[in-house]
Design an enzyme around this catalytic site. Sequence first.
Site, mmCIF file in Angstrom:
data_model
loop_
_atom_site.group_PDB
_atom_site.id
_atom_site.type_symbol
_atom_site.label_atom_id
_atom_site.label_comp_id
_atom_site.label_asym_id
_atom_site.label_seq_id
_atom_site.Cartn_x
_atom_site.Cartn_y
_atom_site.Cartn_z
ATOM 1 N N ALA A 63 -12.969 -95.427 43.400
ATOM 2 C CA ALA A 63 -11.246 -95.209 43.251
ATOM 3 C C ALA A 63 -10.985 -94.167 42.547
ATOM 4 O O ALA A 63 -10.518 -93.998 41.005
ATOM 5 C CB ALA A 63 -10.395 -96.226 43.273
ATOM 6 N N SER A 102 -18.456 -87.250 36.844
ATOM 7 C CA SER A 102 -18.676 -85.591 37.268
ATOM 8 C C SER A 102 -19.399 -84.883 36.384
ATOM 9 O O SER A 102 -19.139 -85.229 35.315
ATOM 10 C CB SER A 102 -17.251 -85.508 37.639
ATOM 11 N N TYR A 121 -8.440 -83.474 35.911
ATOM 12 C CA TYR A 121 -8.957 -84.236 36.774
ATOM 13 C C TYR A 121 -10.399 -84.088 35.711
ATOM 14 O O TYR A 121 -10.681 -85.403 35.603
ATOM 15 C CB TYR A 121 -9.195 -83.436 37.775
ATOM 16 N N LYS A 176 -11.780 -87.880 33.713
ATOM 17 C CA LYS A 176 -13.383 -88.202 34.092
ATOM 18 C C LYS A 176 -13.970 -88.656 32.219
ATOM 19 O O LYS A 176 -15.162 -89.711 32.057
ATOM 20 C CB LYS A 176 -14.468 -87.496 34.693
ATOM 21 N N ASN A 217 -12.709 -77.434 48.921
ATOM 22 C CA ASN A 217 -14.632 -77.550 48.718
ATOM 23 C C ASN A 217 -14.550 -76.535 49.365
ATOM 24 O O ASN A 217 -14.388 -76.673 50.800
ATOM 25 C CB ASN A 217 -15.611 -78.654 48.312
ATOM 26 N N VAL A 230 -15.414 -66.072 50.078
ATOM 27 C CA VAL A 230 -16.309 -66.109 49.280
ATOM 28 C C VAL A 230 -15.762 -65.848 47.513
ATOM 29 O O VAL A 230 -15.832 -64.687 47.357
ATOM 30 C CB VAL A 230 -17.900 -65.586 49.352
ATOM 31 N N ARG A 287 -24.795 -74.077 42.728
ATOM 32 C CA ARG A 287 -24.094 -75.360 42.483
ATOM 33 C C ARG A 287 -25.364 -75.811 42.889
ATOM 34 O O ARG A 287 -25.871 -75.604 43.883
ATOM 35 C CB ARG A 287 -23.023 -75.628 43.158
ATOM 36 N N GLY A 302 -10.986 -70.891 36.991
ATOM 37 C CA GLY A 302 -12.271 -71.920 36.422
ATOM 38 C C GLY A 302 -13.153 -72.103 36.877
ATOM 39 O O GLY A 302 -13.736 -73.329 36.190
HETATM 40 P P1 NAD Z 1 -11.966 -90.042 47.936
HETATM 41 O O1 NAD Z 1 -10.770 -89.682 48.083
HETATM 42 O O2 NAD Z 1 -12.832 -89.982 49.395
HETATM 43 O O3 NAD Z 1 -12.431 -91.360 47.481
HETATM 44 C C1 NAD Z 1 -11.277 -91.868 47.113
HETATM 45 C C2 NAD Z 1 -10.854 -93.289 47.615
HETATM 46 O O4 NAD Z 1 -9.996 -93.456 46.396
HETATM 47 C C3 NAD Z 1 -10.209 -92.658 48.794
HETATM 48 O O5 NAD Z 1 -10.097 -93.711 49.768
HETATM 49 C C4 NAD Z 1 -8.448 -93.124 48.094
HETATM 50 O O6 NAD Z 1 -7.369 -94.060 49.733
HETATM 51 C C5 NAD Z 1 -8.981 -94.221 46.962
HETATM 52 N N1 NAD Z 1 -8.203 -94.468 45.711
HETATM 53 C C6 NAD Z 1 -7.862 -93.592 44.874
HETATM 54 N N2 NAD Z 1 -6.692 -94.328 44.370
HETATM 55 C C7 NAD Z 1 -7.145 -95.711 44.323
HETATM 56 C C8 NAD Z 1 -6.479 -96.536 43.689
HETATM 57 N N3 NAD Z 1 -5.471 -95.996 42.470
HETATM 58 N N4 NAD Z 1 -6.408 -97.520 44.110
HETATM 59 C C9 NAD Z 1 -7.113 -97.988 44.626
HETATM 60 N N5 NAD Z 1 -7.363 -97.050 45.696
HETATM 61 C C10 NAD Z 1 -7.694 -95.975 45.583
HETATM 62 O O7 NAD Z 1 -13.053 -89.316 46.951
HETATM 63 P P2 NAD Z 1 -15.288 -89.213 47.083
HETATM 64 O O8 NAD Z 1 -15.359 -87.668 47.260
HETATM 65 O O9 NAD Z 1 -15.728 -90.566 47.717
HETATM 66 O O10 NAD Z 1 -14.471 -89.524 45.502
HETATM 67 C C11 NAD Z 1 -15.194 -91.140 44.642
HETATM 68 C C12 NAD Z 1 -14.891 -90.505 43.033
HETATM 69 O O11 NAD Z 1 -16.290 -89.941 43.127
HETATM 70 C C13 NAD Z 1 -14.140 -90.290 42.875
HETATM 71 O O12 NAD Z 1 -13.845 -90.727 41.616
HETATM 72 C C14 NAD Z 1 -14.301 -88.319 42.372
HETATM 73 O O13 NAD Z 1 -13.137 -88.306 41.405
HETATM 74 C C15 NAD Z 1 -15.606 -89.110 41.862
HETATM 75 N N6 NAD Z 1 -16.621 -87.502 42.279
HETATM 76 C C16 NAD Z 1 -16.195 -86.971 43.013
HETATM 77 C C17 NAD Z 1 -17.498 -85.789 43.609
HETATM 78 C C18 NAD Z 1 -17.183 -84.847 44.942
HETATM 79 O O14 NAD Z 1 -17.191 -83.741 44.804
HETATM 80 N N7 NAD Z 1 -17.073 -86.196 45.731
HETATM 81 C C19 NAD Z 1 -18.138 -85.027 42.540
HETATM 82 C C20 NAD Z 1 -17.505 -85.957 41.438
HETATM 83 C C21 NAD Z 1 -16.959 -86.957 41.150
HETATM 84 C C1 WQD Z 2 -18.540 -74.138 45.187
HETATM 85 C C2 WQD Z 2 -18.990 -72.910 45.419
HETATM 86 C C3 WQD Z 2 -16.431 -71.472 45.044
HETATM 87 C C4 WQD Z 2 -14.461 -72.718 48.528
HETATM 88 C C5 WQD Z 2 -15.727 -78.889 42.599
HETATM 89 C C6 WQD Z 2 -14.888 -79.905 41.316
HETATM 90 C C7 WQD Z 2 -15.992 -80.843 40.419
HETATM 91 C C8 WQD Z 2 -16.537 -81.623 41.985
HETATM 92 C C9 WQD Z 2 -17.050 -80.855 42.975
HETATM 93 C C10 WQD Z 2 -15.206 -83.444 41.681
HETATM 94 C C11 WQD Z 2 -18.304 -71.814 44.051
HETATM 95 C C12 WQD Z 2 -16.907 -71.145 45.976
HETATM 96 C C13 WQD Z 2 -15.550 -72.302 47.307
HETATM 97 C C14 WQD Z 2 -14.448 -71.685 49.123
HETATM 98 C C15 WQD Z 2 -15.952 -70.735 48.089
HETATM 99 N N1 WQD Z 2 -15.806 -82.388 41.712
HETATM 100 N N2 WQD Z 2 -16.105 -71.428 47.614
HETATM 101 N N3 WQD Z 2 -14.953 -70.490 49.267
HETATM 102 O O1 WQD Z 2 -16.158 -76.050 42.573
HETATM 103 O O2 WQD Z 2 -18.637 -76.751 42.556
HETATM 104 O O3 WQD Z 2 -16.748 -78.440 42.093
HETATM 105 O O4 WQD Z 2 -16.254 -80.157 43.743
HETATM 106 O O5 WQD Z 2 -15.741 -84.169 40.522
HETATM 107 O O6 WQD Z 2 -15.201 -81.289 40.330
HETATM 108 O O7 WQD Z 2 -14.599 -78.407 40.969
HETATM 109 O O8 WQD Z 2 -16.855 -77.471 44.557
HETATM 110 O O9 WQD Z 2 -17.233 -76.783 46.505
HETATM 111 O O10 WQD Z 2 -15.243 -76.461 45.573
HETATM 112 O O11 WQD Z 2 -17.460 -74.623 45.685
HETATM 113 O O12 WQD Z 2 -16.662 -68.761 47.698
HETATM 114 O O13 WQD Z 2 -13.646 -71.392 49.683
HETATM 115 O O14 WQD Z 2 -18.366 -72.553 46.609
HETATM 116 O O15 WQD Z 2 -16.396 -70.517 44.209
HETATM 117 O O16 WQD Z 2 -18.981 -71.436 44.042
HETATM 118 P P1 WQD Z 2 -16.833 -77.069 42.519
HETATM 119 P P2 WQD Z 2 -16.882 -76.542 45.608
#
Ligand code: NAD
Ligand code: WQD
Length: 333
Positions: free
Chosen positions: A81, A124, A148, A152, A198, A216, A230, A291
């Site tokens: 969460a 992450s 964010y 983490k 994303n 892009v 990535r 960023g």
């Molecule tokens: P997501 O948003 O699909 O899932 C997160 C879930 O947490 C959601 O269902 C949301 O409703 C719930 N939530 C948020 N705050 C809450 C709270 N206070 N109490 C109860 N529920 C709550 O995201 P995800 O992509 O499945 O990511 C899951 C975890 O992994 C997150 O912590 C995210 O930061 C981490 N993460 C995700 C990615 C990614 O790219 N998806 C990458 C690295 C880390």
């Molecule tokens: C991937 C590549 C963009 C969108 C993010 C969070 C990271 C983690 C994973 C949670 C990059 C390029 C993207 C678009 C593009 N999440 N891009 N056009 O930024 O690597 O990571 O998600 O922890 O914290 O920052 O993922 O999918 O946004 O981008 O060209 O419309 O695609 O520049 O090179 P990112 P992303």
Amino acid sequence: MLILVTGGTGYIGSHTCVELLNNNHDVIIVDNLVNSQAGVVERIATITGKKPLFYQADATDDSVMDLIFSTHKPDGVIHFAGLKAVGESVEIPLMYYRNNLLSTMVLLDNCLKHGVSHFVFSSSATVYGDNQVPFLETMELRPRTNPYGETKAMCERILTDVAQVNPELSVTLLRYFNPVGAHKSGLIGEAPQGIPNNLMPYITQVAKGSLQELKVFGNDYPTPDGTGVRDYIHVVDLAEGHVAAVEQAAPGVHVYNLGTGKGTSVLELITAFEEANNLKIPYRITERRAGDIAECYADVSKAREELGWTAKRGVFEMCRDAWRFEQIYAAEV
Ligand code: NAD
Ligand code: WQD
């Protein structure tokens, strides 16, 4: 084991619930549905034939969490969460710090209070910042680009400090790279609200015709084709990594990269998506996104050696499954 999964109706959480249930663990989901839907619980049941218990509750709510812990006495917690939109975290940092830090502290507190010794945390690759690739678990963290990422790194710190004075506790910090794809049933996957931030969900929206073209973000990075590189990982591989982590949890703090170890550029991902699904993705090169770093990929040897886990699915499968989910899911909502 009985595992309390916070964020279990979300993208990664739902796939992990499926793999836990498939591996004969029991699951209780806690999710406040801020970024997911209750219907996901039924979909998990359709896939696995087992329905997890579900509480619509906020993980920052200490009294509710206390009640859930004392009622069910879980063996472990996987804490997904959290809020995860990088751009939004810059706009409303306090909401991110409050939600992501407080939920972690409340859960940790309840683990200690109720004698729950396994805590797995969703971290992450963003914590590595602009370190040199491939990213290694031992590198110094540099998450300073956005709130964010800070949440983490701070949660990792909190969990590490608490584990140091509670030697019975097992803390596993899993640093995910770029999770994409969906379950092969097409029933669960990533369904972001509004215009996706994303890459993969943006591509599927373009494929569907909801968005005209992909932008892009830059082709002047020091990478083979100039676009960002990535480490995309299939969400089912990631989910399997969680099962391995839960099953091998040992006292102390353990940090693992969950990625494939392979870098894929934006242009390579577009081509893979086109070939896997036999369609065209119109795109245009634009300015770099603020960023962004040039390259992000994992050294995955530690997870392979200690957890016996490696990602098995390639980019083709990621693209095929992401598109299948979009078609099945979109047909229903
Ligand atoms: P997501 O948003 O699909 O899932 C997160 C879930 O947490 C959601 O269902 C949301 O409703 C719930 N939530 C948020 N705050 C809450 C709270 N206070 N109490 C109860 N529920 C709550 O995201 P995800 O992509 O499945 O990511 C899951 C975890 O992994 C997150 O912590 C995210 O930061 C981490 N993460 C995700 C990615 C990614 O790219 N998806 C990458 C690295 C880390
Ligand atoms: C991937 C590549 C963009 C969108 C993010 C969070 C990271 C983690 C994973 C949670 C990059 C390029 C993207 C678009 C593009 N999440 N891009 N056009 O930024 O690597 O990571 O998600 O922890 O914290 O920052 O993922 O999918 O946004 O981008 O060209 O419309 O695609 O520049 O090179 P990112 P992303």
